[in-house]
Design a protein around this motif. Structure first.
Motif, PDB file in Angstrom:
ATOM      1  N   ASP A  78      -8.344  -6.160   8.082  1.00  0.00           N
ATOM      2  CA  ASP A  78      -7.765  -4.884   7.887  1.00  0.00           C
ATOM      3  C   ASP A  78      -7.430  -4.755   6.343  1.00  0.00           C
ATOM      4  O   ASP A  78      -7.334  -5.660   5.465  1.00  0.00           O
ATOM      5  N   ILE A  79      -7.970  -3.542   5.999  1.00  0.00           N
ATOM      6  CA  ILE A  79      -8.169  -3.245   4.753  1.00  0.00           C
ATOM      7  C   ILE A  79      -6.646  -3.169   3.746  1.00  0.00           C
ATOM      8  O   ILE A  79      -6.805  -3.281   2.670  1.00  0.00           O
ATOM      9  N   ASN A  80      -5.727  -3.174   4.530  1.00  0.00           N
ATOM     10  CA  ASN A  80      -4.367  -2.968   3.834  1.00  0.00           C
ATOM     11  C   ASN A  80      -3.796  -4.676   3.880  1.00  0.00           C
ATOM     12  O   ASN A  80      -2.548  -4.463   3.651  1.00  0.00           O
ATOM     13  N   THR A  81      -4.257  -5.426   4.005  1.00  0.00           N
ATOM     14  CA  THR A  81      -3.785  -6.982   4.250  1.00  0.00           C
ATOM     15  C   THR A  81      -4.383  -7.563   3.327  1.00  0.00           C
ATOM     16  O   THR A  81      -5.597  -7.627   3.275  1.00  0.00           O
ATOM     17  N   CYS A  82      -3.767  -8.567   2.345  1.00  0.00           N
ATOM     18  CA  CYS A  82      -4.436  -9.297   1.368  1.00  0.00           C
ATOM     19  C   CYS A  82      -3.756 -10.371   0.919  1.00  0.00           C
ATOM     20  O   CYS A  82      -2.536 -10.464   0.778  1.00  0.00           O
ATOM     21  N   PRO A  83      -4.373 -11.464   0.727  1.00  0.00           N
ATOM     22  CA  PRO A  83      -3.638 -12.974   0.217  1.00  0.00           C
ATOM     23  C   PRO A  83      -3.213 -12.633  -1.155  1.00  0.00           C
ATOM     24  O   PRO A  83      -3.722 -11.573  -1.755  1.00  0.00           O
TER      25      PRO A  83
ATOM     26  N   THR B 232       0.916  -1.238   0.038  1.00  0.00           N
ATOM     27  CA  THR B 232       0.104  -0.133   0.037  1.00  0.00           C
ATOM     28  C   THR B 232       0.803   1.152  -0.049  1.00  0.00           C
ATOM     29  O   THR B 232       1.593   1.651   0.878  1.00  0.00           O
ATOM     30  N   GLU B 233       0.403   2.009  -1.024  1.00  0.00           N
ATOM     31  CA  GLU B 233       1.372   3.224  -1.293  1.00  0.00           C
ATOM     32  C   GLU B 233       0.388   4.590  -1.320  1.00  0.00           C
ATOM     33  O   GLU B 233      -0.477   4.573  -2.192  1.00  0.00           O
ATOM     34  N   ASP B 234       0.291   5.326  -0.191  1.00  0.00           N
ATOM     35  CA  ASP B 234      -0.623   6.269  -0.334  1.00  0.00           C
ATOM     36  C   ASP B 234      -2.174   5.591  -0.442  1.00  0.00           C
ATOM     37  O   ASP B 234      -2.362   4.928   0.437  1.00  0.00           O
ATOM     38  N   ASN B 235      -3.007   5.943  -1.495  1.00  0.00           N
ATOM     39  CA  ASN B 235      -4.104   5.330  -1.765  1.00  0.00           C
ATOM     40  C   ASN B 235      -4.038   4.201  -2.944  1.00  0.00           C
ATOM     41  O   ASN B 235      -5.178   3.636  -3.193  1.00  0.00           O
ATOM     42  N   LEU B 236      -3.145   3.881  -3.084  1.00  0.00           N
ATOM     43  CA  LEU B 236      -2.483   2.749  -4.029  1.00  0.00           C
ATOM     44  C   LEU B 236      -2.572   1.379  -3.661  1.00  0.00           C
ATOM     45  O   LEU B 236      -1.621   1.260  -2.632  1.00  0.00           O
ATOM     46  N   ARG B 237      -3.311   0.548  -3.869  1.00  0.00           N
ATOM     47  CA  ARG B 237      -3.405  -0.900  -3.422  1.00  0.00           C
ATOM     48  C   ARG B 237      -2.648  -1.665  -4.498  1.00  0.00           C
ATOM     49  O   ARG B 237      -3.373  -1.781  -5.624  1.00  0.00           O
ATOM     50  N   THR B 238      -1.678  -2.539  -4.214  1.00  0.00           N
ATOM     51  CA  THR B 238      -1.032  -3.479  -5.183  1.00  0.00           C
ATOM     52  C   THR B 238      -0.793  -4.651  -4.712  1.00  0.00           C
ATOM     53  O   THR B 238      -0.309  -4.970  -3.640  1.00  0.00           O
TER      54      THR B 238
ATOM     55  N   GLY C 224      11.699 -10.639   7.435  1.00  0.00           N
ATOM     56  CA  GLY C 224      10.226 -10.046   7.216  1.00  0.00           C
ATOM     57  C   GLY C 224      10.434  -8.471   7.014  1.00  0.00           C
ATOM     58  O   GLY C 224      10.695  -7.861   7.997  1.00  0.00           O
ATOM     59  N   LEU C 225       9.965  -7.875   6.035  1.00  0.00           N
ATOM     60  CA  LEU C 225       9.955  -6.503   5.692  1.00  0.00           C
ATOM     61  C   LEU C 225       8.361  -5.815   5.980  1.00  0.00           C
ATOM     62  O   LEU C 225       7.641  -6.453   5.329  1.00  0.00           O
ATOM     63  N   VAL C 226       8.585  -4.827   6.550  1.00  0.00           N
ATOM     64  CA  VAL C 226       7.352  -4.087   6.818  1.00  0.00           C
ATOM     65  C   VAL C 226       7.539  -2.442   6.585  1.00  0.00           C
ATOM     66  O   VAL C 226       8.550  -2.079   7.195  1.00  0.00           O
ATOM     67  N   GLY C 227       6.776  -1.715   5.855  1.00  0.00           N
ATOM     68  CA  GLY C 227       6.820  -0.289   5.935  1.00  0.00           C
ATOM     69  C   GLY C 227       7.728   0.111   4.545  1.00  0.00           C
ATOM     70  O   GLY C 227       7.614  -0.441   3.515  1.00  0.00           O
ATOM     71  N   ASP C 228       8.273   1.297   4.823  1.00  0.00           N
ATOM     72  CA  ASP C 228       9.172   1.851   3.563  1.00  0.00           C
ATOM     73  C   ASP C 228      10.119   0.928   2.883  1.00  0.00           C
ATOM     74  O   ASP C 228      10.756   0.133   3.383  1.00  0.00           O
ATOM     75  N   SER C 229       9.775   1.003   1.657  1.00  0.00           N
ATOM     76  CA  SER C 229      10.387   0.094   0.479  1.00  0.00           C
ATOM     77  C   SER C 229      11.886   0.161   0.708  1.00  0.00           C
ATOM     78  O   SER C 229      12.743  -0.754   0.224  1.00  0.00           O
ATOM     79  N   ARG C 230      12.530   1.430   0.519  1.00  0.00           N
ATOM     80  CA  ARG C 230      13.952   1.661   0.138  1.00  0.00           C
ATOM     81  C   ARG C 230      14.799   0.998   1.404  1.00  0.00           C
ATOM     82  O   ARG C 230      15.756   0.246   0.836  1.00  0.00           O
ATOM     83  N   PRO C 231      14.590   1.171   2.766  1.00  0.00           N
ATOM     84  CA  PRO C 231      15.394   0.394   3.408  1.00  0.00           C
ATOM     85  C   PRO C 231      15.519  -1.139   3.242  1.00  0.00           C
ATOM     86  O   PRO C 231      16.463  -1.788   3.512  1.00  0.00           O
ATOM     87  N   GLY C 232      14.247  -1.723   3.064  1.00  0.00           N
ATOM     88  CA  GLY C 232      13.961  -3.144   2.791  1.00  0.00           C
ATOM     89  C   GLY C 232      14.715  -3.607   1.449  1.00  0.00           C
ATOM     90  O   GLY C 232      15.323  -4.526   1.239  1.00  0.00           O
ATOM     91  N   ASP C 233      14.944  -2.586   0.311  1.00  0.00           N
ATOM     92  CA  ASP C 233      15.598  -3.146  -0.728  1.00  0.00           C
ATOM     93  C   ASP C 233      16.857  -2.970  -0.536  1.00  0.00           C
ATOM     94  O   ASP C 233      17.525  -3.909  -1.054  1.00  0.00           O
ATOM     95  N   ILE C 234      17.408  -2.247   0.317  1.00  0.00           N
ATOM     96  CA  ILE C 234      18.741  -2.249   0.742  1.00  0.00           C
ATOM     97  C   ILE C 234      19.257  -3.434   1.358  1.00  0.00           C
ATOM     98  O   ILE C 234      20.135  -4.098   0.938  1.00  0.00           O
ATOM     99  N   LEU C 235      18.476  -4.097   2.289  1.00  0.00           N
ATOM    100  CA  LEU C 235      18.673  -5.191   3.065  1.00  0.00           C
ATOM    101  C   LEU C 235      18.504  -6.308   1.884  1.00  0.00           C
ATOM    102  O   LEU C 235      19.422  -7.320   2.067  1.00  0.00           O
TER     103      LEU C 235
END
Length: 177
Positions: free
Chosen positions: A160-165, A11-17, A34-45
């Protein structure tokens, strides 16, 4: 043994992917993250972190003396300042890091903790998943923990609206040397 379960919604702003090709659980060497939150630091890891090979030391000491400095080094080498980035209250991340069946939660402020119960719930649906797991913590066994982890994320995806299989389920056993 460590079992991590995650949904596939980004989820980014109102965009659901929904993206099963951008997993929230990744293997980096012998580490499971397990990564949660902002993408950039997760991409670095995921793509630029060289984790230290675990040598059977005290896991808490290992996290503080080896793992966390290596994460900070990867962030710095890739132009990411977590302290500057998190000044904005809308940004942040949380990670679950497992090595040799030891599991830790790393928070946005780069502190790390280990749950006495061994269960965690991160992300927007994390509280729902954690509530389910805490209700069953005394009944979790090696034979059923993966089923309960998956069910916890299924419940989170209902509430939760921001959680999806689809749900990603990854395990890590103890490393035998």
């Amino acid at each position: 043994m460590v079992i991590l379960a995650a949904d596939s919604q980004i989820t980014e702003d109102n965009l659901r992917t929904i993206s099963s090709t951008t997993p929230k659980i990744i293997n980096v060497g012998r580490y499971l993250i397990g990564l949660v939150g902002d993408s950039r630091p997760g991409d670095i890891l995921a793509y630029n972190w060289s984790p230290p090979p675990y040598k059977g030391a005290d896991p808490v000491q290992w996290m503080g003396k080896k793992v966390m400095p290596s994460i900070l080094k990867a962030f710095k080498e890739n132009g990411y300042d977590p302290y500057e980035a998190t000044k904005d209250k809308e940004t942040g991340f949380d990670y679950l890091v497992a090595f040799d069946s030891n599991l830790f939660h790393i928070a946005t402020d780069l502190s790390f903790i280990q749950s006495d119960k061994g269960v965690y719930g991160l992300g927007s649906g994390g509280a729902y998943a954690l509530g389910y797991l805490y209700g069953r913590v005394n009944r979790l066994t090696l034979g059923n923990v993966d089923q309960h982890a998956e069910h916890a994320v299924q419940i989170a995806s209902i509430l939760d609206i921001n959680t999806c299989p689809p749900i990603q389920l990854v395990s890590q056993g103890r490393i035998m040397t």
